[in-house]
Design an enzyme around this catalytic site. Structure first.
Site, PDB file in Angstrom:
ATOM      1  N   CYS A   1      -4.303  -1.497  -1.877  1.00  0.00           N
ATOM      2  CA  CYS A   1      -4.486  -0.053  -2.034  1.00  0.00           C
ATOM      3  C   CYS A   1      -5.514   0.122  -3.143  1.00  0.00           C
ATOM      4  O   CYS A   1      -5.318  -0.404  -4.256  1.00  0.00           O
ATOM      5  CB  CYS A   1      -3.145   0.566  -2.431  1.00  0.00           C
ATOM      6  SG  CYS A   1      -3.239   2.276  -2.950  1.00  0.00           S
TER       7      CYS A   1
ATOM      8  N   GLU B   1      -2.928   8.705   8.854  1.00  0.00           N
ATOM      9  CA  GLU B   1      -1.470   8.564   8.998  1.00  0.00           C
ATOM     10  C   GLU B   1      -0.962   9.327  10.221  1.00  0.00           C
ATOM     11  O   GLU B   1       0.036   8.960  10.824  1.00  0.00           O
ATOM     12  CB  GLU B   1      -0.743   9.039   7.725  1.00  0.00           C
ATOM     13  CG  GLU B   1      -0.970   8.157   6.498  1.00  0.00           C
ATOM     14  CD  GLU B   1      -0.117   6.883   6.469  1.00  0.00           C
ATOM     15  OE1 GLU B   1       0.991   6.876   7.020  1.00  0.00           O
ATOM     16  OE2 GLU B   1      -0.577   5.874   5.884  1.00  0.00           O
TER      17      GLU B   1
ATOM     18  N   CYS C   1     -10.998   2.890   0.251  1.00  0.00           N
ATOM     19  CA  CYS C   1      -9.581   3.211   0.444  1.00  0.00           C
ATOM     20  C   CYS C   1      -9.177   2.393   1.651  1.00  0.00           C
ATOM     21  O   CYS C   1      -9.907   2.365   2.657  1.00  0.00           O
ATOM     22  CB  CYS C   1      -9.408   4.706   0.723  1.00  0.00           C
ATOM     23  SG  CYS C   1      -7.743   5.160   1.261  1.00  0.00           S
TER      24      CYS C   1
ATOM     25  N   ASP D   1       0.878  -1.173   0.000  1.00  0.00           N
ATOM     26  CA  ASP D   1       0.000   0.000   0.000  1.00  0.00           C
ATOM     27  C   ASP D   1       0.913   1.220   0.000  1.00  0.00           C
ATOM     28  O   ASP D   1       2.136   1.099   0.145  1.00  0.00           O
ATOM     29  CB  ASP D   1      -0.882  -0.015   1.271  1.00  0.00           C
ATOM     30  CG  ASP D   1      -1.783   1.215   1.361  1.00  0.00           C
ATOM     31  OD1 ASP D   1      -2.317   1.646   0.319  1.00  0.00           O
ATOM     32  OD2 ASP D   1      -1.954   1.772   2.463  1.00  0.00           O
ATOM     33  N   SER D   2       0.306   2.384  -0.119  1.00  0.00           N
ATOM     34  CA  SER D   2       1.109   3.606  -0.035  1.00  0.00           C
ATOM     35  C   SER D   2       1.537   3.887   1.407  1.00  0.00           C
ATOM     36  O   SER D   2       2.413   4.701   1.641  1.00  0.00           O
ATOM     37  CB  SER D   2       0.308   4.784  -0.585  1.00  0.00           C
ATOM     38  OG  SER D   2      -0.906   4.889   0.124  1.00  0.00           O
TER      39      SER D   2
ATOM     40  N   HIS E   1      -7.195   2.834   3.907  1.00  0.00           N
ATOM     41  CA  HIS E   1      -7.006   3.583   5.152  1.00  0.00           C
ATOM     42  C   HIS E   1      -8.333   3.770   5.898  1.00  0.00           C
ATOM     43  O   HIS E   1      -8.336   3.957   7.117  1.00  0.00           O
ATOM     44  CB  HIS E   1      -6.447   4.980   4.864  1.00  0.00           C
ATOM     45  CG  HIS E   1      -4.973   5.019   4.601  1.00  0.00           C
ATOM     46  ND1 HIS E   1      -4.394   4.507   3.467  1.00  0.00           N
ATOM     47  CD2 HIS E   1      -3.946   5.514   5.350  1.00  0.00           C
ATOM     48  CE1 HIS E   1      -3.086   4.696   3.519  1.00  0.00           C
ATOM     49  NE2 HIS E   1      -2.790   5.313   4.647  1.00  0.00           N
TER      50      HIS E   1
HETATM   51  N1  DGL Z   1      -4.666   3.435   0.977  1.00  0.00           N
HETATM   52  C1  DGL Z   1      -4.725   3.880  -0.355  1.00  0.00           C
HETATM   53  C2  DGL Z   1      -6.005   3.481  -1.072  1.00  0.00           C
HETATM   54  O1  DGL Z   1      -6.585   2.474  -0.709  1.00  0.00           O
HETATM   55  C3  DGL Z   1      -4.334   5.225  -0.734  1.00  0.00           C
HETATM   56  C4  DGL Z   1      -3.981   6.307   0.165  1.00  0.00           C
HETATM   57  C5  DGL Z   1      -3.186   7.307  -0.625  1.00  0.00           C
HETATM   58  O2  DGL Z   1      -1.992   7.059  -0.760  1.00  0.00           O
HETATM   59  O3  DGL Z   1      -3.754   8.270  -1.135  1.00  0.00           O
HETATM   60  O4  DGL Z   1      -6.423   4.130  -1.997  1.00  0.00           O
END
Ligand code: DGL
Length: 270
Positions: free
Chosen positions: A74, A153, A185, A11-12, A187
């Site tokens: 992600c 984050e 997402c 993931d990012s 997150h």
């Molecule tokens: N967690 C990521 C997603 O599911 C992206 C968060 C990001 O880097 O913008 O899209």
């Protein structure tokens, strides 16, 4: 033995850990190699070309560690880069968008589905595309929530500022009378409690992480590469910046203790 090889997950940032947690719970015999691209986060505001470049670099990094399958944990990278990467490598690669869309299509009663995600995921229209294929009658309402990722984050999951942002972002979806909301997402499941308090009990929240782990288990079984050994807990975690901060965060999410996280210069490798 390929069955004993690890699963690569990336993931990012920390969001993909919501998927790792599900993998650990559902298929505990599997070893995970995780990469969080914390130095280049957020992906959600980047172009398709950039996200494909980053994804290729990370896939190469994971393949060099001899993984047997890759999970793009992600939504942004799944939306923008999954098909490209899939056509380039000879190994099972799964993303989080299809599993999440499948649950939403089966969950909605009134056909009105909200999807929240990064700007890139919402702009890609991928959820509407997949959902309307599975049921042409559904109405999909997307809403980009660019401030959610930095709030997560920063660990502000239960902060008044986060409540206010959830209210602002979800207001128009509630007005459309959605009955299902996809947390599009990885997150966002970390904001689940706050989102639940704001949207109320009548809207079903879909967390693609659970379904993604289920899909991974099926893919491993179908390819005869599933490892059902007793868990050995030799998972490895890498990030492109802030290893210690990541390690502490991971320990608040995962069912096992993360002893070490390593910093990697992914651009130098790729
Ligand atoms: N967690 C990521 C997603 O599911 C992206 C968060 C990001 O880097 O913008 O899209």
């Amino acid at each position: 033995m390929i069955n004993k090889a690890p699963i690569g997950v990336f993931d990012s940032g920390v969001g993909g850990l919501t998927v790792v947690k599900e993998i650990m719970n559902q298929i505990p015999g599997e070893t995970i190699i995780y990469f969080g691209d914390t130095a280049r986060l957020p992906y959600g505001s980047k172009s398709k070309e950039t996200v494909i470049t980053y994804t290729r670099q990370i896939v190469r990094f994971l393949m060099n560690r001899e993984v047997k399958a890759i999970v793009i944990a992600c939504n942004t990278a799944s939306a923008l880069a999954l098909e490209t990467v899939k056509s380039e490598i000879d190994m099972p690669v799964i993303g989080v968008v299809k599993p999440g869309a499948k649950v939403a299509a089966n969950t909605t009663r009134n056909g009105k589905i909200g999807v929240i995600g990064t700007e890139a995921t919402i702009r890609s229209g991928i959820y509407s595309e997949i959902l309307s294929k599975s049921n042409p009658k559904v109405n999909v309402f997307g809403k980009a929530c660019p401030l959610f990722v930095p709030l997560v984050e920063e660990g502000l999951v239960d902060d008044p500022i986060t409540f206010e942002m959830v209210r602002r972002y979800t207001g128009e979806l509630i007005e459309k009378q959605i009955d299902t909301l996809v947390l599009g997402c990885t997150h966002y499941p970390l904001l689940r409690k706050t989102i639940r308090k704001v949207v109320g009990e009548d809207i079903t929240l879909v967390n693609p992480a659970y379904e993604t782990a289920k899909c991974l288990a099926e893919v491993l079984t179908d390819n005869d590469i599933r490892n059902d050994d007793t868990p050995k807990l030799n998972h490895r975690f890498y990030v492109s910046d802030g290893a210690e901060k990541f390690r502490q965060f991971a320990n608040t999410i995962l069912p096992c203790e993360v002893m070490e996280t390593k910093d990697i210069n992914i651009e130098e490798l790729g």
